[in-house]
Scaffold this motif. Structure first.
Motif: not given
Length: 244
Positions: A125-130, A143-148
Motif C-alpha cells: 500500500l502506497r497512499g491510496g494505491i493497493l 487498485v487505486e482508491f479515492f477514499g473507499d
C-alpha cells in the motif's frame, strides 16, 4: 474435452504431443504440491492453475479447450461452494470497498504485506494505491482508491512496475486460506454435461491405484463412477510384440 491420464509424466508427454499436432488450447489441472512439501508456496503456479481450471468450469469458459489431468491431481479436492466465496474477492471499478477491510482480508488469507510486490502472495500500500499479486499466471493488480471508492483497476509489470493495461473488474483469488478445514469437492462435479472424457493409459492406474493416490481426498473408484455418466473414449499405447 477432459483427458485423464495416470501420472504427471503422462500429462507432460500429452502436452508436448498436442503442442506439435493440435491447435486446440490446452490447460493443465495439476496436483497441489503444497500438500507434500511445506516449502512449496501456497501461491505457486500449480495452485493458480487449479483455480483457473475450476473457474473455467464454473462460468462455462470451456469452448475449444482441452484439459489434462493426472489421476492424483483429480483425486485432490477443490474448494466447495461456500469455501470458494471465502477464497475470492470480487473487485469492480466504481464500487466502494473499505480499504482496511480488503487489506485485513488479504492478511487473513496468508498474503504478506511488503514495500514492493515481487512475488505471488505479496501486497503493498502506497497512499491510496493497493498492489496485489495473487496469480503467478498473470500480472499483479493495482487498485487505486479515492477514499473507499475504486477509481481505477490496472494490471502492471513486476519488472518495470508500469501499467500494462486497464481493466474494469478482477477476482482476487486467495490460494492460501485462513480456513482450517475447508470443505472440498471433486472437480468432476463441475464438468459440462456434454464433456467428452478421454481415458489415457487407464490400465496403469487400474492396476496400481494406491501408487497414484497419495494425498487424495476421494476414492479412485468413486471418481470413476462419477465419470461414467459422460461420453468417454479409452486410448493407450499399442502393446509391443517381438517378432518370432
Amino acid at each position: 474435452v477432459f483427458v485423464l491420464t495416470s501420472t504427471t509424466r503422462h500429462v507432460e508427454f500429452l502436452q508436448d504431443a498436442l503442442a506439435l499436432f493440435s491447435d486446440r488450447a490446452v490447460k493443465i489441472f495439476p496436483a497441489d504440491e503444497s500438500r507434500f512439501d511445506e516449502n512449496t508456496s501456497l501461491f505457486a503456479q500449480g495452485a493458480a492453475q487449479r483455480w483457473n481450471v475450476l473457474e473455467d468450469f464454473l462460468i462455462g469458459r470451456t469452448a475449444g479447450t482441452l484439459y489434462l489431468s493426472s489421476v492424483g491431481a483429480l483425486l485432490q479436492g477443490v474448494p466447495a461452494g461456500r469455501e470458494r466465496n471465502l477464497h475470492s474477492f470480487q473487485i469492480r471499478k466504481g464500487e466502494e470497498v473499505p480499504l482496511d477491510y480488503l487489506m485485513e482480508w488479504l492478511a487473513e488469507r496468508k498474503f504478506t504485506r511488503v514495500p514492493l510486490v515481487e512475488a505471488p502472495g505479496d501486497f503493498s500500500l502506497r497512499g491510496g494505491i493497493l498492489d496485489i499479486y495473487y496469480n503467478p499466471a498473470s500480472h499483479p493488480l493495482r487498485v487505486e482508491f479515492f477514499g473507499d471508492r475504486i477509481e481505477s483497476l490496472r494490471e502492471f509489470s513486476v519488472t518495470t512496475q508500469l501499467s500494462v493495461g486497464e481493466i474494469t473488474s478482477a477476482t482476487v483469488i486467495a490460494l492460501g486460506s485462513a480456513a482450517d478445514a475447508p470443505a472440498l469437492e471433486c472437480l468432476t462435479r463441475h464438468l459440462p454435461k456434454n464433456c467428452l472424457v478421454i481415458f489415457h493409459e487407464r490400465q496403469l492406474a487400474d492396476e496400481k491405484p494406491d501408487t497414484l493416490t497419495t494425498g487424495a481426498d476421494f476414492e479412485y473408484t468413486a471418481v470413476l463412477q462419477t465419470l461414467a455418466s459422460f461420453r468417454s473414449v479409452h486410448v493407450g499405447s499399442l502393446p509391443y510384440t517381438e517378432r518370432a
